[in-house]
Design a protein around this motif. Structure first.
Motif, mmCIF file in Angstrom:
data_model
loop_
_atom_site.group_PDB
_atom_site.id
_atom_site.type_symbol
_atom_site.label_atom_id
_atom_site.label_comp_id
_atom_site.label_asym_id
_atom_site.label_seq_id
_atom_site.Cartn_x
_atom_site.Cartn_y
_atom_site.Cartn_z
ATOM 1 N N ALA A 14 0.837 -1.193 0.000
ATOM 2 C CA ALA A 14 0.000 0.000 0.000
ATOM 3 C C ALA A 14 0.877 1.249 0.000
ATOM 4 N N GLY A 15 0.475 2.224 -0.812
ATOM 5 C CA GLY A 15 1.253 3.434 -0.978
ATOM 6 C C GLY A 15 2.245 3.384 -2.116
ATOM 7 N N GLY A 16 2.451 2.199 -2.672
ATOM 8 C CA GLY A 16 3.393 2.029 -3.762
ATOM 9 C C GLY A 16 2.798 2.358 -5.118
ATOM 10 N N SER A 17 3.601 2.113 -6.151
ATOM 11 C CA SER A 17 3.202 2.445 -7.522
ATOM 12 C C SER A 17 3.464 1.276 -8.457
ATOM 13 N N LEU A 18 2.677 1.238 -9.518
ATOM 14 C CA LEU A 18 2.883 0.314 -10.626
ATOM 15 C C LEU A 18 2.518 1.032 -11.913
ATOM 16 N N ARG A 19 3.136 0.620 -13.012
ATOM 17 C CA ARG A 19 2.736 1.110 -14.322
ATOM 18 C C ARG A 19 2.342 -0.069 -15.193
ATOM 19 N N LEU A 20 1.097 -0.070 -15.610
ATOM 20 C CA LEU A 20 0.608 -1.092 -16.522
ATOM 21 C C LEU A 20 0.794 -0.626 -17.961
ATOM 22 N N SER A 21 1.080 -1.584 -18.826
ATOM 23 C CA SER A 21 1.188 -1.306 -20.255
ATOM 24 C C SER A 21 0.229 -2.203 -21.013
#
Length: 127
Positions: A14-21
């Motif tokens: 929680a609080g993190g990031s991801l980038r979907l492609s």
């Protein structure tokens, strides 16, 4: 026919990031409006974000507004979903979708408006 392949999902705190492609192949990508939807276990598929042909118009679900950003690179036939400040309730399978409806400035927010779907990528946010 358009083929869509999502990537970038995973497990994050929680609080993190991801980038979907979402990589598209087939017909001319720049003529498609694109969207991201998500489906949590036991729930219906819901709208998350959408972007017009040109990329000039975007729309977000209230639950992700201010945290998620949709963008596209027509030269790479790819649409992205940058997800920041992730919460456990963001846990779901995320699907990319494409449609040739409408004009360059329009976006679409419901599942019946989309003709093509990817296989989905799992995003899990731990507390």
């Amino acid at each position: 026919q358009v083929q869509l392949v999502e990537s970038g999902g995973g497990l994050v705190q929680a609080g993190g990031s991801l980038r979907l492609s979402c990589a598209a192949s087939g017909r001319t990508f720049s003529t498609y409006a694109m969207g991201w939807f998500r489906q949590a276990p036991g729930k219906e598929r819901e709208f998350a974000a959408a972007i017009s042909w040109s990329g000039g118009t975007t729309r977000y679900a209230e639950s992700v507004k201010g945290r998620f950003t949709i963008s596209r690179d027509n030269a790479k036939n790819t649409v992205y979903l940058q997800m920041n400040t992730l919460k456990p309730e963001d846990t779901a399978i995320y699907y990319c979708a494409a449609t040739i409806k409408g004009s360059g400035a329009l976006v679409y927010t419901t599942t019946p408006e989309y003709s093509y779907w990817g296989q989905g990528t799992q995003v899990t946010v731990s507390s």
